[in-house]
Design an enzyme around this catalytic site. Sequence first.
Site, short mmCIF file in Angstrom:
data_model
loop_
_atom_site.label_atom_id
_atom_site.label_comp_id
_atom_site.label_asym_id
_atom_site.label_seq_id
_atom_site.Cartn_x
_atom_site.Cartn_y
_atom_site.Cartn_z
N PRO A 1 26.16 -54.18 7.47
CA PRO A 1 25.18 -53.78 6.46
C PRO A 1 23.74 -53.68 6.94
O PRO A 1 22.88 -53.28 6.17
CB PRO A 1 25.32 -54.88 5.41
CG PRO A 1 25.71 -56.08 6.19
CD PRO A 1 26.60 -55.58 7.30
N GLY A 2 23.45 -54.06 8.20
CA GLY A 2 22.18 -53.67 8.77
C GLY A 2 21.15 -54.74 9.04
O GLY A 2 20.03 -54.41 9.42
N ASP B 1 27.42 -46.35 12.07
CA ASP B 1 28.56 -46.99 11.41
C ASP B 1 29.43 -45.88 10.82
O ASP B 1 28.92 -44.84 10.41
CB ASP B 1 28.10 -47.94 10.30
CG ASP B 1 29.18 -48.93 9.91
OD1 ASP B 1 29.14 -50.09 10.40
OD2 ASP B 1 30.09 -48.56 9.13
N ASP C 1 28.30 -55.02 17.38
CA ASP C 1 28.79 -56.03 16.44
C ASP C 1 30.17 -55.56 16.00
O ASP C 1 30.32 -54.88 14.99
CB ASP C 1 27.83 -56.16 15.26
CG ASP C 1 28.20 -57.31 14.33
OD1 ASP C 1 29.22 -57.97 14.58
OD2 ASP C 1 27.46 -57.54 13.35
N CYS D 1 31.77 -62.06 14.36
CA CYS D 1 31.67 -63.22 13.46
C CYS D 1 33.05 -63.86 13.32
O CYS D 1 33.56 -64.05 12.22
CB CYS D 1 31.09 -62.82 12.10
SG CYS D 1 31.99 -61.49 11.25
#
Length: 459
Positions: free
Chosen positions: A274-275, A292, A333, A386
């Site tokens: 989401p940035g 993205d 990411d 993550c």
Amino acid sequence: MASRDTGRNTRKEASTGETEPDTAGLAARRAAMQAVAALIGQERPPALDDALAQAIRAEALAPADAGLARAIAVATFRRYGLIRAALAARLERGLPAAKPQLTALLATATAQLLDLAVPDHAAVDLAVRLAKGDTRTAHLAGLVNAVLRRIARERDAILAADADALAVNTPDWLARRWVAAYGPERAAAIARAHLAGAAIDLTPLRDTADWAERLGAVTLPTGSLRLPENGPAIPDLPGFQEGAWWVQDAAAALPARLLAPQPGTRVLDLCAAPGGKTLQLAATGAQVTAVDRSAPRLERLRENVARLGFAVEIVVADALTLEPRDHDAVLLDAPCSATGTIRRHPDVAWTKVEADIGRLAALQARLLDHAAGLVRPGGLLVYCTCSLEPEEGEAQIAAFLARDSRFTRVPVRPEEVGGAAALIDGNGDLRTLPCHLSEVANARGGLDGFFASRLRRAD
């Protein structure tokens, strides 16, 4: 901000807005039940956030009721292992796998009884009303009433069984993996951190000390601000409209800092939505391109870029299709199992399966290899996920370095993470765990689980 769970025997406050249990709060509970039901027993379940958003729209909930629905659904998955065990022990034939609607109804009501400061009569009576209002469960209303009243009577005994969070509230396959990767004590600490929930962290654009004072926030060693519990909604806080800060978990704020770009540096942010990391990079004055494949997820980034007044090139594309170009730095990411975010998204523990790890690790390897070709000689590549799973972190980098001799690791230094040397592993990579920073006073501890490795391409 919705209140958060603070301990095993603490029932957190939840604003129900209800005057009589037979009227108010029913729609909020129905939305929570429908969202939970959408995830139970599905081969490819949606994220709880997406299911909640759909249910909240369907019920046309006001903000307060939407907050209640969210609190109930999140509490359900945070202690889903305990809740399932408690219900199964009090049902003659156990939980019916073929009836997700009944399981969701009982589970969301039990979460209210165990974890939220909702009057017992409200939780039980409204659950019975929900049962009667659905043809799939109407004939089971008496059963629902009896089971939930027993849960309420035996609450203390049920909560006493919650002492071992790793055994009770962690799926077996995850518990086994974490014990193997981190040892039994640290695995247990991770599971306890998940029960504590997650605070809201902010990344300030500048003037960290000033914004900490204005917001009543704690400044973490890493430089993020942690908001107090039960404060105003995010858009109502000072500094939001003018773009003085943005919401970003303290661990998620670290990988972008490892690039430390100078003004004018050409930085490519892959899988950017989401940035939050894009905003960090743009704040340095770097020339940032954010990529993205999801146009809807990039909309939030566009809004934040506009709110903060940054200049960012935003591209909707699959990172694997990008043509080779010489960027000074690339941040990847990568899509992952997200097991590092369970304290914030507890549904992850119960909707992922072990096979997801291998499938995602294969995609990450492809993305890493492709990202390597987008970095100029002498440039930097930061890979992060993550995830708590070594295959998506440590093992991924070891395999990449073995097959691409152009790259070498640039170890993370303690001063780059606020002196928190415990966040750096033996290889010099970043490895944060949900139980980290538990020693910080008044900060309620905890970080998302993140891995990041900084690599330099040979000249």
